[in-house]
Design an enzyme around this catalytic site. Structure first.
Site, PDB file in Angstrom:
ATOM      1  N   ARG A  62       0.851  -1.191   0.000  1.00  0.00           N
ATOM      2  CA  ARG A  62       0.000   0.000   0.000  1.00  0.00           C
ATOM      3  C   ARG A  62       0.890   1.245   0.000  1.00  0.00           C
ATOM      4  O   ARG A  62       1.566   1.537   0.991  1.00  0.00           O
ATOM      5  CB  ARG A  62      -0.929   0.002   1.217  1.00  0.00           C
ATOM      6  CG  ARG A  62      -1.979  -1.087   1.161  1.00  0.00           C
ATOM      7  CD  ARG A  62      -2.882  -0.910  -0.038  1.00  0.00           C
ATOM      8  NE  ARG A  62      -3.979  -1.868  -0.033  1.00  0.00           N
ATOM      9  CZ  ARG A  62      -4.915  -1.884  -0.948  1.00  0.00           C
ATOM     10  NH1 ARG A  62      -4.909  -1.018  -1.940  1.00  0.00           N
ATOM     11  NH2 ARG A  62      -5.889  -2.779  -0.892  1.00  0.00           N
ATOM     12  N   ALA A  74     -10.291  -7.593  -1.582  1.00  0.00           N
ATOM     13  CA  ALA A  74     -11.199  -6.444  -1.585  1.00  0.00           C
ATOM     14  C   ALA A  74     -10.970  -5.614  -2.831  1.00  0.00           C
ATOM     15  O   ALA A  74      -9.955  -5.746  -3.506  1.00  0.00           O
ATOM     16  CB  ALA A  74     -10.972  -5.586  -0.338  1.00  0.00           C
ATOM     17  N   GLU A  91     -14.043  -9.506  -7.103  1.00  0.00           N
ATOM     18  CA  GLU A  91     -12.777  -9.233  -6.441  1.00  0.00           C
ATOM     19  C   GLU A  91     -12.147 -10.511  -5.877  1.00  0.00           C
ATOM     20  O   GLU A  91     -10.932 -10.688  -5.946  1.00  0.00           O
ATOM     21  CB  GLU A  91     -12.955  -8.188  -5.339  1.00  0.00           C
ATOM     22  CG  GLU A  91     -13.239  -6.810  -5.860  1.00  0.00           C
ATOM     23  CD  GLU A  91     -12.100  -6.195  -6.667  1.00  0.00           C
ATOM     24  OE1 GLU A  91     -10.942  -6.644  -6.550  1.00  0.00           O
ATOM     25  OE2 GLU A  91     -12.380  -5.245  -7.423  1.00  0.00           O
ATOM     26  N   GLU A  95      -8.509 -11.410  -7.270  1.00  0.00           N
ATOM     27  CA  GLU A  95      -7.362 -11.268  -6.374  1.00  0.00           C
ATOM     28  C   GLU A  95      -6.774 -12.580  -5.887  1.00  0.00           C
ATOM     29  O   GLU A  95      -5.566 -12.663  -5.671  1.00  0.00           O
ATOM     30  CB  GLU A  95      -7.727 -10.386  -5.178  1.00  0.00           C
ATOM     31  CG  GLU A  95      -7.943  -8.948  -5.584  1.00  0.00           C
ATOM     32  CD  GLU A  95      -7.860  -7.978  -4.420  1.00  0.00           C
ATOM     33  OE1 GLU A  95      -7.788  -8.418  -3.252  1.00  0.00           O
ATOM     34  OE2 GLU A  95      -7.866  -6.770  -4.696  1.00  0.00           O
ATOM     35  N   GLU A 143      -1.237  -5.609  -7.450  1.00  0.00           N
ATOM     36  CA  GLU A 143      -1.956  -6.890  -7.360  1.00  0.00           C
ATOM     37  C   GLU A 143      -1.144  -8.051  -7.931  1.00  0.00           C
ATOM     38  O   GLU A 143      -1.380  -9.198  -7.581  1.00  0.00           O
ATOM     39  CB  GLU A 143      -3.310  -6.793  -8.055  1.00  0.00           C
ATOM     40  CG  GLU A 143      -4.297  -5.924  -7.302  1.00  0.00           C
ATOM     41  CD  GLU A 143      -5.663  -5.888  -7.955  1.00  0.00           C
ATOM     42  OE1 GLU A 143      -5.807  -6.377  -9.090  1.00  0.00           O
ATOM     43  OE2 GLU A 143      -6.586  -5.360  -7.316  1.00  0.00           O
TER      44      GLU A 143
END
Length: 195
Positions: A62, A74, A91, A95, A143
């Site tokens: 992040r 998410a 998602e 993911e 990702e």
């Protein structure tokens, strides 16, 4: 109840995820002040719980905190006309290459109401299966480096309470799942109730 009248609303910046706005608000007593905040598109998160009562957690970088965090799968509510539970299913597949046959609404959370209107809807996904290899989503950017970890629910609770999981949706999702399990899942709401 006290009212806070918005006298003006000015957009300062806009991108695909949020805009920064300034509202001129009349406070109780008549003083007028400016308040800046983010207007967010909204998000969904998934607590994927397998038959062994393990939760699917991811490690994701992040930029805002310059760390790799423990999180739930998410993502954004950014597909026009898509229901919230369908966004959560998308998602989960994108993911961590998982699908679920059973979906319940676990919690709805304003993540940082002091500076943003973002609301995340957390779903409990059960009866988990893998997405076939040929149907898997190609992940890019942050990702592309996602790492899926299956963590026992009790261990995930310990991680949340010890500060190892600091992502708000992750902490709430883990603790809400543990509480729901302790209540024999009777407090869960239908996935379609998410708004």
């Amino acid at each position: 109840m006290t009212t806070y009248d918005v006298r003006s609303h000015t957009e300062r910046l806009r991108n695909r995820v949020f805009s920064v706005v300034t509202d001129e608000i009349e406070m109780p007593g008549g003083e007028v002040v400016d308040r800046d905040y983010l207007v967010h598109v909204g998000a969904v998160g998934v607590v994927a719980l397998d038959a062994d009562e393990r939760i699917a957690l991811v490690r994701q970088y992040r930029p805002a905190v310059r760390q790799v965090l423990w999180e739930l799968p998410a993502g954004l509510i950014d597909v026009p006309g898509e229901s919230l539970v369908d966004a959560a299913a998308r998602e989960l597949a994108e993911e961590v290459d998982l699908v679920a046959a059973r979906w319940d609404l676990l919690a709805e959370v304003h993540t940082t109401p002091g500076c943003s209107n973002e609301k995340i809807r957390l779903f409990l996904a059960r009866e988990i299966a893998s997405v076939p290899q040929e149907d898997r989503h190609e992940r890019t950017h942050e990702e592309a480096e996602l790492e899926l970890h299956w963590v026992a629910l009790d261990e995930a609770v310990t991680m949340a309470l010890s500060g190892e999981i600091t992502n708000a949706a992750g902490v709430i999702g883990v603790l809400a799942t543990a509480q729901s399990k302790a209540r024999d899942w009777k407090n869960l709401r239908p996935a379609a109730d998410a708004v």
